[in-house]
Design an enzyme around this catalytic site. Structure first.
Site, PDB file in Angstrom:
ATOM      1  CB  CYS A  84      -1.007  -0.074   1.362  1.00 26.76           C
ATOM      2  SG  CYS A  84       0.004  -0.076   2.916  1.00 26.76           S
ATOM      3  NE  ARG A 112      -3.808   2.658   2.712  1.00 27.32           N
ATOM      4  CZ  ARG A 112      -3.955   3.353   1.586  1.00 27.32           C
ATOM      5  NH1 ARG A 112      -4.940   3.850   0.903  1.00 27.32           N
ATOM      6  NH2 ARG A 112      -2.582   4.134   1.464  1.00 27.32           N
TER       7      ARG A 112
END
Length: 279
Positions: free
Chosen positions: A235, A240
């Protein structure tokens, strides 16, 4: 791995807040939400101040992690329950880090802070002051992490399964970061060539909980990510992608899924590496 081995739902946790065999830990990017109200008995870890190395861009060693957990009253015979805001972004990062450092008795609170608050469950501003625990990490698991040289090799060769879990705007290069963050960043826009864009949020329900295994399998297989493929998730800063790694590795059982925690902050700052723009 079965979901009940890696997740705990809010109802079960609510009934076990006095259970000494579990240790509840909130992990996030700041401490404001914790100070305003948190799950009773939960201790707080800041994802940078507590989990990152004091020098260089890396995270704490196994010994430092063991010392950190023990200082918060956690012992290695307890089950660690992690949760946080942003649908468990940083809690998932902590889960991946603990797994990488050889800590296996860990669960994520399904839905994290979002679901707990939506259900109006008990919170407190009382900060626990536990006695020190006794903690030792297990054998490290380097197979869960990937470094930039391998990502560059995959990009240049055009093979392997790279999953960019950022938003479509970040993937295409239209924006440099999530909308609530500054857009002037120390890296270029775009994505690693050949990467599929499967935003982390596609795996979550509105209450922050994970979608069913069947729904998750459909999402990733529909994007060409097979159950046993070598998968590298990335990410912007690695949190994430930890959420997506958790889905792939822990919920869908892909033992070949790895997290590139250097992510776009590192890759997009390198000189001479291939970068693609557009969707």
């Amino acid at each position: 791995m079965a979901a009940n081995d890696v997740l705990i739902d809010t109802e079960e946790l609510a009934g076990r807040l006095d259970d000494d065999t579990i240790a509840v830990v909130e992990v996030d990017e700041d401490t404001d939400a914790y100070a305003a109200g948190h799950i009773p008995g939960a201790v707080m870890l800041h994802w940078v101040d507590d989990l990152q190395s004091e020098s260089g861009r890396d995270f704490v060693t196994g010994d430092e992690l063991a010392e950190l957990l023990a200082s918060h009253g956690i012992s290695d015979d307890q089950t660690i329950v992690l949760y946080g805001g942003n649908n468990n972004w940083f809690a998932a990062y902590a889960y991946w880090l603990l797994a990488y450092r050889g800590v296996s008795n860990v669960r994520l609170l399904d839905g994290g802070r979002t679901k707990w608050e939506l259900e109006e469950r008990e919170t407190t501003t009382d900060v626990p002051d536990p006695s020190p625990g006794s903690f030792a990490v297990g054998e490290p698991r380097p197979e869960l992490r990937v470094f930039r040289d391998e990502v560059i090799a995959v990009a240049e060769a055009g093979d392997g399964s790279l999953v960019d879990v950022r938003s479509p705007g970040e993937f295409s290069g239209e924006v440099m970061a999530p909308p609530h963050l500054p857009q002037e960043q120390p890296y270029v826009a775009g994505h690693v060539p050949g990467a599929s864009n499967i935003p982390w949020s596609t795996a979550a329900n509105e209450d922050g909980s994970f979608k069913s295994v069947d729904e998750l399998r459909e999402i990733y297989e529909g994007a060409g990510i097979g159950a046993d493929d070598d998968v590298i998730a990335y990410c912007r800063i690695g949190e994430r992608s930890s959420h997506t790694w958790f889905v792939l590795h822990e919920l869908l059982g892909n033992d070949n899924a790895r997290n590139y925690d250097g992510s776009w902050t590192e890759y997009g700052s390198l000189v001479g590496v291939p970068v693609e723009l557009g969707s």
